[in-house]
Design a protein around this motif. Structure first.
Motif: not given
Length: 454
Positions: A113, A117, A123, A171
């Motif tokens: 993450e 991400l 985000y 994700r």
């Protein structure tokens, strides 16, 4: 430049989801790119409103499948290790150097993450509080819970951590269906190897936790990810003096501390074909190895006395003749012919001196393992092997750019290099150039000894 057939097909698939929007948001693990595809001249031209260059290659269907398969395979490793353990097993922390299993499960998800991400400026994290909870040592990413305090974090619960892990996987799988830029590709590979590192750390920390209980509990019925032990070969391999090359120079994944490829001069040396066994270590103990200051480095001897070391970590002398040792399968008799485990660099150095030998340098180890792999047993699948080399940068070392620059380089002080791999190292994670490192007093890792001679 005209688009390829795969690019056109990919664009049509995306546009079919939102056919009436001029701006498509491609949710990428690294950044969300607002892309406009102009087709008025018959060609597809990727642009964006943030000055980002959209030039990543479009993965083929087989390439995407391979990437997803690797991700799923690696990410399935730690939940498999946690299966069958209690929530109490996964929440406790046995010492400041260790971490709870629940934290490992969360941190390895946080890594994807934070590193991939969250590169998207828009985000939205799964839970912003987890940024502090599960950051390990990345100063650039803000405050964090210090390692000695991780076991005090009873929230989030194990169920919540597993839900967080599943959401990050969801994700990431969505992100991996789209192209990755060059930097993202490296971070993806780094994330997979980081996950594998923590799978081994998970077992190290779990074993230390089990060892603190007077019940001598077994975490597993059989050792996970263990491999069959090879028959010992005996003797030594002799290597001539010469200028050799170590490190990684080719275009393949490696940690930044394995680069660059460089030359090292070696004097003639010999390297033991086999690892030091428990039988040999028992002889060292019986000959007063832990009571003779002449065998020890000064800091090691001081620690040996203050900590009252008398045997490797987890060993216990039983009332009946012989030793037992705590393992992942509970307390078991020490098998004389298996490789000794859980010894510090100080102990390894003292043992080598007792045997009239020494520890190999990391350059000697890498040269020998590369040149004559089949001449040795236990290079990668029993214990990590201490070397005489301090953990320092190679000539010309450059850390990875960005936040990942903190991954290795800042620890190049007060640590010693280990080479090889252990029974707990996930398959595919080991390589001959790998530079593991621990402080010389640490014993809870799956560490052992291979001797060298001039």
């Amino acid at each position: 430049m005209p688009a390829t057939r795969s690019e056109r097909r990919w664009c049509r698939n995306v546009r079919s989801l939102r056919p009436f929007r001029k701006s498509l948001r491609l949710i990428c693990g690294t950044h969300a790119i607002k892309s406009r595809w102009r087709t008025d001249d018959g060609a597809l031209h990727p642009t964006n409103g943030r000055g980002l260059v959209v030039n990543a290659p479009f993965p083929s269907d087989s390439g995407v499948r391979a990437r997803l398969d690797r991700y799923r395979a690696v990410r399935s490793g730690m939940p498999a290790l946690a299966r069958g353990l209690s929530s109490e097993d996964l929440a406790a922390q046995s010492m400041p150097d260790a971490s709870p299993g629940k934290w490992h499960l969360a941190h390895t998800s946080w890594f994807f993450e934070a590193m991939i991400l969250a590169r998207d400026p828009d985000y939205r994290p799964v839970d912003p509080r987890f940024q502090q909870m599960f950051n390990s040592y990345y100063e650039a990413l803000g405050e964090r819970v210090e390692r000695p305090q991780r076991g005090l974090m009873t929230r989030p619960s194990l169920d919540e951590v597993m839900a967080y892990r599943r959401e990050i996987d969801r994700r990431m799988i969505s992100r991996l269906a789209a192209p990755l830029e060059e930097a993202e590709t490296y971070l993806f590979e780094l994330g997979l190897h980081h996950d594998q590192q923590h799978q081994e750390l998970f077992l190290m920390d779990l074993l230390h936790l089990m060892s603190r209980s007077p019940l001598d509990p077994a975490a597993y019925e059989t050792e996970p990810v263990g491999r069959a032990h090879a028959r010992p070969m005996g003797g030594r391999e002799r290597f001539d003096a010469g200028l050799i090359e170590i490190g990684v120079g080719c275009d393949t994944f490696a940690f930044d501390n394995e680069r660059p490829h460089h030359k090292v001069w070696l004097e003639p040396f010999e390297l033991a074909r086999d690892l030091v066994t428990n039988r040999e270590w028992c002889e060292f103990i019986e000959d007063g190895g832990y009571r003779r200051p002449d065998l020890w480095l000064s800091d090691g001897w001081a620690l040996c006395q203050s900590e009252q070391w008398r045997a490797p970590l987890y060993w216990r002398r039983e009332k009946t003749p012989g030793w037992s040792a705590q393992s992942l399968t509970g307390r078991r008799p020490v098998h004389p012919e298996t490789a000794v485990r859980h010894v510090s660099h100080y102990e390894a150095d003292a043992f080598a001196r007792w045997r009239g030998a020494r520890l190999p340098t990391e350059a000697e180890w890498e040269h020998a393992a590369s040149a004559r792999t089949k001449a040795f047993t236990g290079l990668f699948d029993e214990v990590w092997q201490w070397t005489a080399s301090p953990y320092v940068a190679y000539p010309g070392f450059r850390p990875t750019q960005g936040v990942a620059s903190e991954y290795n380089g800042k620890f190049m002080s007060g640590q010693m290099v280990l080479r090889g791999g252990s029974f707990a190292t996930p398959a595919g994670h080991e390589r001959v150039t790998y530079r593991n490192f621990f402080q010389p007093h640490q014993r809870w890792a799956f560490t052992g000894v291979r001797l060298a001679w001039d």
